[in-house]
Scaffold this active site. Structure first.
Site, PDB file in Angstrom:
ATOM      1  N   LYS A 110      -5.336  20.401  16.075  1.00  0.00           N
ATOM      2  CA  LYS A 110      -4.815  21.246  17.156  1.00  0.00           C
ATOM      3  C   LYS A 110      -3.319  21.454  17.016  1.00  0.00           C
ATOM      4  CE  LYS A 110      -8.480  21.007  20.440  1.00  0.00           C
ATOM      5  NZ  LYS A 110      -9.065  20.403  21.609  1.00  0.00           N
ATOM      6  N   LYS A 192     -19.187  28.699  10.699  1.00  0.00           N
ATOM      7  CA  LYS A 192     -19.812  28.367  11.984  1.00  0.00           C
ATOM      8  C   LYS A 192     -19.445  29.382  13.080  1.00  0.00           C
ATOM      9  CE  LYS A 192     -19.665  24.362  14.423  1.00  0.00           C
ATOM     10  NZ  LYS A 192     -19.438  22.957  14.754  1.00  0.00           N
ATOM     11  N   LYS A 195     -16.100  30.098  19.347  1.00  0.00           N
ATOM     12  CA  LYS A 195     -15.598  30.901  20.462  1.00  0.00           C
ATOM     13  C   LYS A 195     -14.148  31.314  20.257  1.00  0.00           C
ATOM     14  CE  LYS A 195     -14.913  26.733  23.179  1.00  0.00           C
ATOM     15  NZ  LYS A 195     -15.564  25.895  24.146  1.00  0.00           N
TER      16      LYS A 195
HETATM   17  P1  AMP Z   1     -16.491  23.659  20.753  1.00  0.00           P
HETATM   18  O1  AMP Z   1     -16.742  24.819  21.624  1.00  0.00           O
HETATM   19  O2  AMP Z   1     -16.130  24.055  19.376  1.00  0.00           O
HETATM   20  O3  AMP Z   1     -15.605  22.601  21.362  1.00  0.00           O
HETATM   21  O4  AMP Z   1     -17.917  22.958  20.575  1.00  0.00           O
HETATM   22  C1  AMP Z   1     -18.542  22.200  21.556  1.00  0.00           C
HETATM   23  C2  AMP Z   1     -19.857  21.719  20.990  1.00  0.00           C
HETATM   24  O5  AMP Z   1     -20.737  22.844  20.818  1.00  0.00           O
HETATM   25  C3  AMP Z   1     -19.762  21.085  19.599  1.00  0.00           C
HETATM   26  O6  AMP Z   1     -19.552  19.729  19.653  1.00  0.00           O
HETATM   27  C4  AMP Z   1     -21.110  21.401  18.985  1.00  0.00           C
HETATM   28  O7  AMP Z   1     -22.047  20.417  19.328  1.00  0.00           O
HETATM   29  C5  AMP Z   1     -21.513  22.697  19.636  1.00  0.00           C
HETATM   30  N1  AMP Z   1     -21.258  23.842  18.739  1.00  0.00           N
HETATM   31  C6  AMP Z   1     -20.116  24.545  18.618  1.00  0.00           C
HETATM   32  N2  AMP Z   1     -20.250  25.538  17.739  1.00  0.00           N
HETATM   33  C7  AMP Z   1     -21.530  25.481  17.279  1.00  0.00           C
HETATM   34  C8  AMP Z   1     -22.297  26.241  16.343  1.00  0.00           C
HETATM   35  N3  AMP Z   1     -21.777  27.285  15.716  1.00  0.00           N
HETATM   36  N4  AMP Z   1     -23.580  25.888  16.122  1.00  0.00           N
HETATM   37  C9  AMP Z   1     -24.114  24.844  16.765  1.00  0.00           C
HETATM   38  N5  AMP Z   1     -23.460  24.081  17.653  1.00  0.00           N
HETATM   39  C10 AMP Z   1     -22.180  24.389  17.915  1.00  0.00           C
END
Ligand code: AMP
Length: 325
Positions: A110, A192, A195
């Site tokens: 970060k 991947k 968001k």
């Molecule tokens: P984040 O929004 O990146 O903090 O992700 C929160 C959680 O969402 C992560 O720990 C993953 O378990 C899940 N996650 C995020 N991106 C993906 C993705 N592209 N595919 C599957 N799970 C995801």
């Protein structure tokens, strides 16, 4: 089991997030004592909009309620409402090795991503996270692999505190929910879905039907014709097959069979239709909730009240142990 987990107020819930977070929480609340919070204090460690923050917090609460988090079964509240957590953060900071904080992978990532905003809050984030968990003496913390290191640090902090002041905190365990369900970007299918990328690369579970259709129809595929799962050679179509399989509960092999004689456009149309139908109840419930903001506020207030009872009991015990009464 007592389970604690938080969700940041900002950013959409895309289908990957949903699969590996909220979907599991909705199941966990049936057989456990679950405490869920909107992590507004964590959210301000990286750049954010102060003027719209309250709105985003309420909207995130609507998001999780719309997906099935049930205030009758669990505690749902906004993190900053429980002042005992910020108080405990300071107490825990005084037993946390400073060097450990600098070694955290997320801090380094970060800090690299926001080089102009490497604030002490970002560095101390794992202590706040430890306080979120230890204040309730939680057994389990559902996290993605990326947060596992923070749970290890939470255990270190708890161990150090217990050693110095006597047995106080339970050592929580991570509950790694990341399944094999990894969803890839619609535009760069080897990457991947995230968001932090532009909206056309992900499907939010609250996207309107038109947006879902547009995004799926313009998702990147290859120049071939066969609807075959081959993530190395056909990453785009494989990702779409995977999404279809997950949200229809049909094995990939059978989805392939279903579309053997069809072209990419037909398959994409079917996938868009499936996702639109799947998330329709969520969209409807969220709209309904957002039209009743007072109701959301009431749920959060009730949740905070329940959380406070638990938090106060721990903070009193901690104060006594450290000699601040
Ligand atoms: P984040 O929004 O990146 O903090 O992700 C929160 C959680 O969402 C992560 O720990 C993953 O378990 C899940 N996650 C995020 N991106 C993906 C993705 N592209 N595919 C599957 N799970 C995801």
């Amino acid at each position: 089991m007592r389970i604690v987990t938080g969700i940041r107020p900002t950013g959409p819930l895309h289908i990957g997030n949903y699969l590996n977070t909220v979907k599991h929480y909705v199941e966990l609340q049936n057989n456990n004592e679950c405490i869920f919070f909107i992590a507004d204090l964590h959210g301000i460690t990286t750049p954010y909009q102060a003027t719209t923050y309250r709105k985003e917090i309420l909207e995130k609460a609507a998001d999780v309620l719309a997906t099935g988090i049930d205030p009758q079964k669990c505690i749902l509240y906004v993190q900053s409402e429980i002042k005992e957590i910020t108080e405990l953060t300071w107490f825990l900071a005084c037993v946390t090795p400073a060097g450990d904080l600098r070694r955290m992978t997320q801090f380094k990532e970060k800090a690299r991503k926001h080089p102009k905003n490497v604030n002490a809050g970002l560095l101390n984030y794992p202590i706040l996270m430890a306080a979120d968990i230890l204040i309730y003496k939680a057994d389990l913390v559902p996290v993605g692999k990326d947060q596992k290191q923070h749970i290890e640090l939470t255990r270190t902090i708890a161990r150090k505190f217990n050693k110095q002041f006597g047995e106080t905190f339970k050592l929580p365990k991570p509950l790694i929910l990341e399944s094999s369900a990894k969803i890839m970007s619609l535009k760069e299918p080897k990457k991947k879905m995230s968001k932090s990328d532009p909206p056309e690369t992900y499907i939010s579970i609250f996207d309107e039907p038109e947006a879902i259709k547009k995004k799926i129809m313009s998702a990147v595929t290859d120049t071939g014709r066969s609807i075959k799962y081959d993530p190395k050679k056909k990453a785009g179509i494989s990702n779409l097959l995977n999404i279809y399989s997950i949200f229809s509960d049909i094995p990939i092999k059978e989805v392939e069979k279903k579309f053997t004689k069809k072209g990419y456009a037909d398959f994409k149309k079917a996938l868009a239709k499936l996702l639109i139908k799947k998330f329709e109840p969520f969209r409807r419930k969220k709209k309904d909730l957002l039209s009743r903001e007072v109701y959301i506020e009431e749920i959060l207030e009730q949740g905070a009240k329940k959380a406070k009872v638990l938090a106060q009991s721990t903070i009193e015990e901690v104060r006594k142990k450290i000699g601040i009464i």
